[in-house]
Design an enzyme around this catalytic site. Structure first.
Site, PDB file in Angstrom:
ATOM      1  CG  HIS A  22      39.418  38.370  37.684  1.00  0.00           C
ATOM      2  ND1 HIS A  22      38.194  37.851  38.054  1.00  0.00           N
ATOM      3  CD2 HIS A  22      39.692  39.334  38.615  1.00  0.00           C
ATOM      4  CE1 HIS A  22      37.756  38.463  39.142  1.00  0.00           C
ATOM      5  NE2 HIS A  22      38.656  39.373  39.495  1.00  0.00           N
ATOM      6  CD  GLU A  23      43.243  41.281  39.397  1.00  0.00           C
ATOM      7  OE1 GLU A  23      43.070  42.526  39.395  1.00  0.00           O
ATOM      8  OE2 GLU A  23      42.821  40.548  40.299  1.00  0.00           O
ATOM      9  CG  HIS A  26      38.837  44.180  38.012  1.00  0.00           C
ATOM     10  ND1 HIS A  26      37.476  44.181  38.217  1.00  0.00           N
ATOM     11  CD2 HIS A  26      39.322  43.082  38.661  1.00  0.00           C
ATOM     12  CE1 HIS A  26      37.145  43.126  38.953  1.00  0.00           C
ATOM     13  NE2 HIS A  26      38.247  42.446  39.216  1.00  0.00           N
TER      14      HIS A  26
END
Length: 219
Positions: A22-23, A26
């Protein structure tokens, strides 16, 4: 104790992948739109050690799982990683590009939930072995944690991804005013969590999401 170890073993990989990818997503999308901050910090990587937050990635999920396993009680499983640094001012079109940077994390969780659902279907379809049940349990955990993280992060509360998506879509004046809520976002989230409001919001949404996955894959 054996039950706790088994539960942690099943959930460890899905939780770790869900939070760290998820990170990383980004940072990858931010680099694509012109901001190299995360890349320079070494955060666009699949190495989970670069993303792990000792509390959010390890202690909180493990504590919830331990409560669930040992006493049959516990809150909705969730966690977090170290936020990837993004300098929105370095994006080529800061306001509009913010949408894609923020949406990247939940989108990756959606893709992972779909992948775990496919693995669950595969485990059901293949001939039964000693690995069938552990595979099904891990796939189920993967669908659950990715569904939770996707839905949680889409809540329109800055600094969650949903809050930043809302800022990117609002007219400039409203966006600026809404963005000023960011310092209060985490306290708001904690209040919603401990009052049970967060669970009452996410619970039905997660159930609907899991139903759609099951319908699509014929679970």
């Amino acid at each position: 104790m054996e039950s706790l170890i088994s539960t942690l073993a099943i959930w460890a990989l899905p939780v770790l992948l869900a939070i760290t990818l998820h990170e990383a997503a980004h940072g990858y999308v931010a680099r694509h739109f012109g901001d190299p901050t995360a890349d320079l910090a070494g955060r666009i990587t699949l190495n989970p050690l670069k993303h792990i937050d000792p509390v959010g990635t390890v202690l909180v999920p493990a504590g919830i799982l331990a409560l669930t396993s040992l006493v049959g009680a516990g809150g909705m499983l969730f966690g977090w990683a170290k936020p990837v640094p993004v300098d929105f001012g370095r994006l080529r079109k800061p306001k509009s590009d913010m949408f894609w940077v923020a949406a990247a994390g939940p989108f990756v969780n959606l893709l992972m939930a779909i992948a775990w659902a496919a693995l669950f279907k595969l485990a059901v379809t293949l001939p039964y072995t000693d690995y069938t049940v552990p595979m099904m349990k891990m796939a189920d955990a993967g669908m659950h944690i990715n569904g939770i993280l996707m839905l949680l992060n889409l809540l329109p509360i800055p600094p969650l991804d949903g809050g930043r998506i809302a800022v990117s879509l609002l007219p400039n004046r409203l966006a600026w005013q809404y963005a000023r809520l960011e310092p209060f976002g985490f306290p708001i989230l904690l209040v919603l969590l401990f009052t049970g409001v967060l669970g009452s919001i996410l619970g039905p949404l997660l159930a609907m999401f899991r139903f759609v996955l099951a319908l699509f894959f014929g679970h």
